[in-house]
Design a protein around this motif. Structure first.
Motif, short mmCIF file in Angstrom:
data_model
loop_
_atom_site.label_atom_id
_atom_site.label_comp_id
_atom_site.label_asym_id
_atom_site.label_seq_id
_atom_site.Cartn_x
_atom_site.Cartn_y
_atom_site.Cartn_z
N PRO A 141 27.00 38.73 42.76
CA PRO A 141 26.57 40.06 42.33
C PRO A 141 26.89 41.11 43.38
CG PRO A 141 24.89 38.45 41.84
CD PRO A 141 25.92 37.74 42.67
N ARG A 142 27.39 42.25 42.92
CA ARG A 142 27.76 43.41 43.75
C ARG A 142 29.08 43.25 44.48
NH1 ARG A 142 23.27 41.93 46.52
NH2 ARG A 142 21.27 42.39 45.56
N VAL A 143 29.67 42.06 44.51
CA VAL A 143 30.91 41.85 45.26
C VAL A 143 32.09 42.28 44.41
CG1 VAL A 143 32.38 40.19 46.43
CG2 VAL A 143 29.89 39.95 46.56
N LEU A 144 32.71 43.38 44.78
CA LEU A 144 33.86 43.90 44.05
C LEU A 144 35.15 43.73 44.85
CD1 LEU A 144 32.26 47.20 42.67
CD2 LEU A 144 32.58 45.04 41.45
N VAL A 145 35.10 44.07 46.14
CA VAL A 145 36.29 44.02 46.98
C VAL A 145 36.28 42.71 47.76
CG1 VAL A 145 37.62 45.17 48.78
CG2 VAL A 145 36.25 46.52 47.18
N SER A 146 37.01 41.74 47.24
CA SER A 146 37.06 40.40 47.84
C SER A 146 38.17 39.63 47.14
CB SER A 146 35.72 39.67 47.63
OG SER A 146 35.83 38.29 47.93
N ALA A 147 38.62 38.55 47.79
CA ALA A 147 39.61 37.68 47.13
C ALA A 147 39.04 37.07 45.86
CB ALA A 147 40.04 36.57 48.09
N ALA A 148 37.71 37.04 45.74
CA ALA A 148 37.05 36.54 44.54
C ALA A 148 36.12 37.61 43.98
CB ALA A 148 36.27 35.26 44.84
N GLY A 149 36.63 38.83 43.93
CA GLY A 149 35.84 39.94 43.43
C GLY A 149 36.32 40.45 42.10
N GLU A 150 36.52 41.76 42.02
CA GLU A 150 36.87 42.42 40.76
C GLU A 150 38.15 41.88 40.14
OE1 GLU A 150 36.60 44.85 37.58
OE2 GLU A 150 35.12 44.95 39.19
N GLN A 151 39.13 41.55 40.98
CA GLN A 151 40.41 41.09 40.45
C GLN A 151 40.33 39.70 39.85
OE1 GLN A 151 43.14 43.17 40.19
NE2 GLN A 151 41.51 44.58 40.80
N VAL A 152 39.28 38.98 40.16
CA VAL A 152 39.09 37.65 39.59
C VAL A 152 38.00 37.69 38.51
CG1 VAL A 152 38.42 35.26 40.06
CG2 VAL A 152 39.93 36.47 41.65
N PHE A 153 36.76 37.94 38.92
CA PHE A 153 35.64 37.93 37.96
C PHE A 153 35.73 39.09 36.98
CE2 PHE A 153 33.78 35.07 41.07
CZ PHE A 153 33.06 34.19 40.28
N GLY A 154 35.99 40.28 37.50
CA GLY A 154 36.03 41.44 36.62
C GLY A 154 37.10 41.33 35.55
N ARG A 155 38.29 40.92 35.97
CA ARG A 155 39.38 40.79 35.00
C ARG A 155 39.12 39.65 34.02
NH1 ARG A 155 44.27 43.18 35.69
NH2 ARG A 155 45.30 41.33 34.81
N ALA A 156 38.56 38.55 34.51
CA ALA A 156 38.27 37.43 33.62
C ALA A 156 37.26 37.83 32.55
CB ALA A 156 37.75 36.24 34.42
N VAL A 157 36.22 38.53 32.93
CA VAL A 157 35.21 38.97 31.97
C VAL A 157 35.82 39.92 30.94
CG1 VAL A 157 33.14 40.41 31.77
CG2 VAL A 157 33.22 38.58 33.46
N GLU A 158 36.84 40.68 31.36
CA GLU A 158 37.50 41.61 30.43
C GLU A 158 38.55 40.92 29.57
OE1 GLU A 158 39.07 44.55 33.02
OE2 GLU A 158 37.10 45.44 33.48
N ILE A 198 28.68 30.68 39.91
CA ILE A 198 29.65 31.30 39.01
C ILE A 198 28.94 31.87 37.79
CG2 ILE A 198 31.51 30.76 37.38
CD1 ILE A 198 32.72 28.99 39.59
N GLY A 199 27.98 31.15 37.25
CA GLY A 199 27.22 31.66 36.12
C GLY A 199 26.50 32.96 36.45
N ASP A 200 25.85 33.01 37.62
CA ASP A 200 25.15 34.22 38.03
C ASP A 200 26.11 35.40 38.17
OD1 ASP A 200 22.77 32.84 38.08
OD2 ASP A 200 22.76 32.55 40.26
N THR A 201 27.28 35.12 38.75
CA THR A 201 28.25 36.19 38.98
C THR A 201 28.84 36.70 37.68
OG1 THR A 201 28.78 35.13 41.10
CG2 THR A 201 30.29 36.83 40.32
N VAL A 202 29.16 35.81 36.76
CA VAL A 202 29.68 36.22 35.47
C VAL A 202 28.65 37.08 34.73
CG1 VAL A 202 30.30 35.38 33.15
CG2 VAL A 202 31.34 34.35 35.18
N ARG A 203 27.39 36.68 34.78
CA ARG A 203 26.35 37.48 34.10
C ARG A 203 26.26 38.87 34.71
NH1 ARG A 203 24.13 32.33 33.62
NH2 ARG A 203 23.14 32.41 35.67
N TRP A 204 26.40 38.98 36.02
CA TRP A 204 26.35 40.30 36.66
C TRP A 204 27.52 41.16 36.20
CZ3 TRP A 204 29.31 43.25 39.99
CH2 TRP A 204 28.66 44.35 40.57
N TYR A 205 28.70 40.58 36.20
CA TYR A 205 29.88 41.34 35.77
C TYR A 205 29.80 41.71 34.30
CZ TYR A 205 32.85 41.37 39.92
OH TYR A 205 33.38 41.64 41.16
N ARG A 206 29.28 40.82 33.49
CA ARG A 206 29.12 41.15 32.06
C ARG A 206 28.17 42.31 31.86
NH1 ARG A 206 28.97 35.15 29.22
NH2 ARG A 206 31.04 35.28 28.28
#
Length: 322
Positions: free
Chosen positions: A164-181, A302-310
């Motif tokens: 949660p809250r991690v956007l700028v990281s090797a496992a941030g927006e470009q991974v979780f954010g794009r996957a959720v989209e 991973i579940g917690d992070t996906v829920r945050w991004y969703r």
């Protein structure tokens, strides 16, 4: 939040500073957050103070009365050499003047390439990259300050973090954010190499534990991380949580170099690509032996992070993401 008279001062309100805050609030501690803007979405009762951490008079003032000071600041990625040492020096002065413990958050850049060997705390500092040498020098300065009696220090280190809250990281927006989209997860390096990723709330908990335990002082500790898998498997688990087929897009180094001509932050990532081109496995057994098991299982993180991004939580909103 009850005031038990024990003040904890956290420099930095990024994902790690906020994770430290969450952990302290759960422990019913009095918390003061410090950043440049004086604004952050924090829990009720948490103080936020505006100021410049390179100003030693300011850091001494804002740290007064603290039992523990946490250094979780991170300047722009492309300005580490000129900005990072000064930030650390200011926070050291603040903690020293208060007689507080200083708990510093670091990454793993100082070790340099390890030819696939697991990363342990006793590895030499063999970095040749620009950012790795900065990290090595800063870490050495912290230990010298501790050995010289200036301030009591413990260092916590973690790998590329997510959560949660991690956007700028090797496992941030470009991974979780794009996957959720429903888009391909964008990664760098070889997706089939094992790579340790660290969950931000586990980092926060680990740093607070270091601040609680006297035996942690004067040492470096690798903070708890979930089980290590390949980056490809990590991404597949994200898509499994989302319920869609995995889509991985790995950018070759030549493309990153071309894009880096126009993007200073991206250009700075290229020298660290070795971490994703060989096994990068972090050993946190020293922490586990001393303080017990505190790593959250990968599937749960991973579940917690996906829920945050969703939920499209705004970055830094502790109340929504806690």
């Amino acid at each position: 939040m009850a005031d038990n008279g024990e003040l904890h001062v956290v420099f930095g309100t990024g994902p790690i500073g906020m994770a430290v805050m969450n952990e302290l609030v759960q422990r019913d501690k009095r918390v003061r957050m410090v950043n440049r803007s004086g604004r952050a979405n924090v829990h009720d009762g948490v103080e936020v103070v505006e100021g410049d951490a390179t100003d030693k008079a300011f850091t001494q003032e804002v740290s007064a009365g603290a039992s523990v000071v946490y250094f979780a600041l991170n300047p722009p990625y492309n300005r580490w050499p000129e900005l990072f040492p000064g930030l650390q020096a200011g926070v050291v002065e603040g903690a020293a003047s208060a007689g507080a413990k200083l708990i510093a958050m670091e990454n793993l850049y100082m070790y340099g390439p390890t030819d696939g060997r697991p990363l342990t705390e006793n590895l030499p500092y063999a970095a040749t990259t620009r950012k790795g040498t900065v990290r090595a020098r800063m870490s050495q300065e912290l230990m010298e300050a501790h050995k010289g009696g200036k301030v009591r220090v413990a260092i916590g280190r973690a790998s590329d973090f997510f959560g949660p809250r991690v956007l700028v990281s090797a496992a941030g927006e470009q991974v979780f954010g794009r996957a959720v989209e429903g888009k391909s997860a964008q990664i760098a390096g070889d997706p089939d190499q094992p790579h340790t990723y660290t969950y931000a709330p586990d980092i926060g908990r680990g740093l607070v534990i270091l601040g609680e335990r006297e035996e942690a002082l004067g040492q470096v500790w690798h903070l708890p991380s979930p089980e290590t898998v390949t980056t490809r498997r990590f991404v597949e688990m994200i898509f499994e949580e989302i319920g869609k087929p995995a889509r991985v897009q790995a950018a070759p180094k030549i493309l990153l170099r071309a894009l880096g001509l126009f993007n200073p932050s991206l250009r700075e990532t290229i020298e660290m690509l070795y971490e994703f081109e060989e096994p990068f496995v972090v050993d946190h057994s020293k922490f586990e032996w001393a303080f017990g098991k505190h790593a959250t299982p990968l599937k749960e993180t991973i579940g917690d992070t996906v829920r945050w991004y969703r939920g499209k939580r705004p970055a830094g909103d502790a109340r929504l993401a806690a």
